[in-house]
Enzyme design. Structure first.
Site, short mmCIF file in Angstrom:
data_model
loop_
_atom_site.label_atom_id
_atom_site.label_comp_id
_atom_site.label_asym_id
_atom_site.label_seq_id
_atom_site.Cartn_x
_atom_site.Cartn_y
_atom_site.Cartn_z
N CYS A 1 -2.94 14.77 -14.36
CA CYS A 1 -2.72 15.95 -13.52
C CYS A 1 -4.04 16.56 -13.04
O CYS A 1 -4.09 17.16 -11.96
CB CYS A 1 -1.93 17.01 -14.30
SG CYS A 1 -0.29 16.45 -14.77
N GLN B 1 11.81 -3.67 -10.65
CA GLN B 1 11.81 -3.52 -12.11
C GLN B 1 10.69 -4.31 -12.78
O GLN B 1 10.83 -4.78 -13.91
CB GLN B 1 13.16 -3.96 -12.69
CG GLN B 1 14.31 -3.09 -12.24
CD GLN B 1 14.28 -1.73 -12.88
OE1 GLN B 1 14.65 -1.55 -14.02
NE2 GLN B 1 13.80 -0.73 -12.13
N THR B 2 9.62 -4.50 -12.05
CA THR B 2 8.55 -5.35 -12.55
C THR B 2 7.20 -4.73 -12.24
O THR B 2 6.98 -4.23 -11.14
CB THR B 2 8.64 -6.74 -11.88
OG1 THR B 2 9.93 -7.29 -12.14
CG2 THR B 2 7.58 -7.68 -12.43
N ASP C 1 12.21 4.84 -5.88
CA ASP C 1 12.10 3.96 -7.04
C ASP C 1 11.75 4.81 -8.25
O ASP C 1 11.79 6.04 -8.19
CB ASP C 1 11.03 2.89 -6.79
CG ASP C 1 9.63 3.47 -6.88
OD1 ASP C 1 9.47 4.68 -6.61
OD2 ASP C 1 8.70 2.75 -7.24
N GLU D 1 8.52 -7.16 -2.40
CA GLU D 1 9.44 -6.12 -2.85
C GLU D 1 10.45 -6.66 -3.86
O GLU D 1 10.78 -5.99 -4.83
CB GLU D 1 10.16 -5.48 -1.66
CG GLU D 1 9.26 -4.65 -0.73
CD GLU D 1 8.58 -3.48 -1.44
OE1 GLU D 1 9.01 -3.11 -2.55
OE2 GLU D 1 7.61 -2.95 -0.89
N LEU E 1 9.69 -14.56 -15.13
CA LEU E 1 9.64 -13.25 -14.48
C LEU E 1 10.86 -12.39 -14.82
O LEU E 1 10.81 -11.17 -14.74
CB LEU E 1 9.51 -13.41 -12.97
CG LEU E 1 9.10 -12.17 -12.18
CD1 LEU E 1 7.78 -11.59 -12.72
CD2 LEU E 1 8.94 -12.49 -10.70
N TRP F 1 -0.31 -8.14 -0.74
CA TRP F 1 0.68 -7.92 0.32
C TRP F 1 0.31 -6.72 1.20
O TRP F 1 1.04 -6.37 2.11
CB TRP F 1 2.07 -7.73 -0.27
CG TRP F 1 2.10 -6.76 -1.41
CD1 TRP F 1 2.23 -5.41 -1.33
CD2 TRP F 1 1.97 -7.08 -2.79
NE1 TRP F 1 2.19 -4.86 -2.58
CE2 TRP F 1 2.04 -5.86 -3.51
CE3 TRP F 1 1.79 -8.27 -3.51
CZ2 TRP F 1 1.93 -5.80 -4.90
CZ3 TRP F 1 1.70 -8.21 -4.89
CH2 TRP F 1 1.78 -6.98 -5.56
N TYR G 1 16.70 0.60 -1.87
CA TYR G 1 15.24 0.66 -2.01
C TYR G 1 14.55 -0.38 -1.13
O TYR G 1 13.66 -0.07 -0.33
CB TYR G 1 14.79 0.47 -3.47
CG TYR G 1 13.32 0.18 -3.51
CD1 TYR G 1 12.40 1.21 -3.40
CD2 TYR G 1 12.85 -1.13 -3.50
CE1 TYR G 1 11.05 0.96 -3.33
CE2 TYR G 1 11.51 -1.40 -3.43
CZ TYR G 1 10.61 -0.36 -3.34
OH TYR G 1 9.27 -0.62 -3.24
N CYS H 1 -4.84 15.14 -9.74
CA CYS H 1 -3.70 14.94 -8.84
C CYS H 1 -3.85 15.78 -7.57
O CYS H 1 -4.12 16.98 -7.63
CB CYS H 1 -2.40 15.32 -9.54
SG CYS H 1 -0.95 15.15 -8.48
#
Length: 346
Positions: A195, A38-39, A134, A33, A76, A20, A116, A198
């Site tokens: 970290c 939650q996936t 999120d 989206e 799903l 996407w 969101y 990062c």
DNA sequence: AAAGCGTGGGA
DNA sequence: TTCCCAAGCTT
């Protein structure tokens, strides 16, 4: 360079190549989206491709039946997403001539689109500076700014939205939104955060304080409800069976299942055959019942633990509303049922 | 506004 | 094994 621009530069160098992200098509972004709510991406990516292939445009999705949409969504989880996606597609085709709204406020009015998703679509597709919040964003911001307000409290939700909104860039807000989420997914992970590589390590409060894993703070534990499901798997001459659709506001709404006897506790054969559901189904004594799985199958959901028994009931002759076993794969079923069917075939 | 809604993977 | 988490939304 400030927080936001560091994220953007890091993102442009390190972002994953996802389907996407190849072009900006509002319908595709919306689809992705919703699928990703939650996936995890690895779990959702094939579904995204299947939906794009089967429903190339919003008109194709709107034309489909709900059963067809749910079938493609099978496995799903959180099936209200599929029902709302489909319902909203029909709504947009009917009322907006298929044009998906081009701003946050109008997007937010649609079923299945919350803060969101409205922010994500508005920023990515229409350059509207609305910050997404999120799970990734909660984690990155709480660590970076040392915010210990519980992320699942009304106060926390408001506070993190406000912080995120104060950081979004007017220039290319969609890229900023994706950057902070990508950092959370690839670097600032819940466990084993990287970290050392990062891009915003230097000013990260949690890194400096060496308490990265104390964030984010979440309150309340959910309690898990135990339920006992007895599925009556009718087998008519090895040729036909019976499915019913779950209509209640409960898990797996509008998916199909074998006739179900739900009980307060684990029950045995004697209690099964005494139930109304059983006697409404089986009119005479010409049947043979047996338990398929000797130990209950434990199906775990976020809020429930479902102890499941599959009872095989062999009968001869006719029954109403039967389907052919070989057509059973046309129906959208919970993964619990799907797994049984796959196993039972052998 | 707290609770309900799936499934799978990793530690 | 158990717990946590995953591009949240609805009622």
């Amino acid at each position: 360079m400030d927080f936001s621009n560091k994220l953007i530069y890091w993102y442009l160098d390190n972002k994953r190549d996802l389907p996407w992200r190849n072009e900006v098509n509002v319908y595709h972004i919306w689809l992705s989206e919703v699928i990703l709510q939650q996936t995890k991406i690895v779990q959702g990516i094939d579904y995204y491709l299947v939906f794009c292939k089967n429903f190339p445009t919003i008109f194709d999705l709107a034309k489909a039946g709900e059963d067809e949409v749910l079938k493609l969504w099978q496995g799903l989880g959180y099936y209200s997403r599929a029902r709302n996606l489909h319902s909203t597609a029909k709504y947009i085709v009917e009322n907006f001539n298929g044009e998906i709204p081009d701003n946050y406020n109008d997007l937010l009015k649609l079923k299945g689109i919350g803060d969101y998703t409205a922010s994500a679509i508005a920023s990515i597709c229409f350059n509207e500076p609305k910050a997404v919040v999120d799970g990734n964003v909660y984690r990155v911001l709480s660590r970076y700014y040392n915010v210990s307000t519980p992320i699942n409290s009304p106060k926390g939700i408001k506070q993190f939205k406000q912080i995120a909104q104060s950081k979004i860039t007017k220039y290319d807000p969609g890229t900023y939104n994706q950057a902070i989420m990508e950092l959370g997914a690839l670097i600032c992970k819940p466990k084993k955060a990287d970290c050392n590589i990062c891009p915003i390590q230097k000013d990260c409060k949690a890194y400096i304080n060496n308490n990265v894993y104390s964030f984010p703070v979440k309150e309340k534990k959910i309690k898990i409800k135990k339920r006992f499901f007895n599925f009556l798997v009718i087998d008519i001459d090895g040729d036909q069976t019976i499915l019913e659709q779950r209509r209640q506001n409960d898990i797996w709404k509008n998916l199909y299942q074998f006739p179900l006897v739900e009980s307060e506790n684990e029950i045995d054969e004697l209690e099964i055959v005494k139930t109304i559901i059983f006697s409404n189904l089986i009119k005479d004594d010409n049947y043979k019942i047996s338990l398929y799985n000797t130990k209950p199958i434990i199906h775990k959901l976020t809020h429930q633990q479902i102890n499941t028994k599959f009872w095989i009931i062999k009968i001869k002759g006719n029954l109403d509303r039967t389907i052919k076993w070989k057509e059973i794969s046309n129906f959208a079923v919970p993964i619990l049922i799907h797994n049984f069917i796959e196993n039972f075939k052998k």
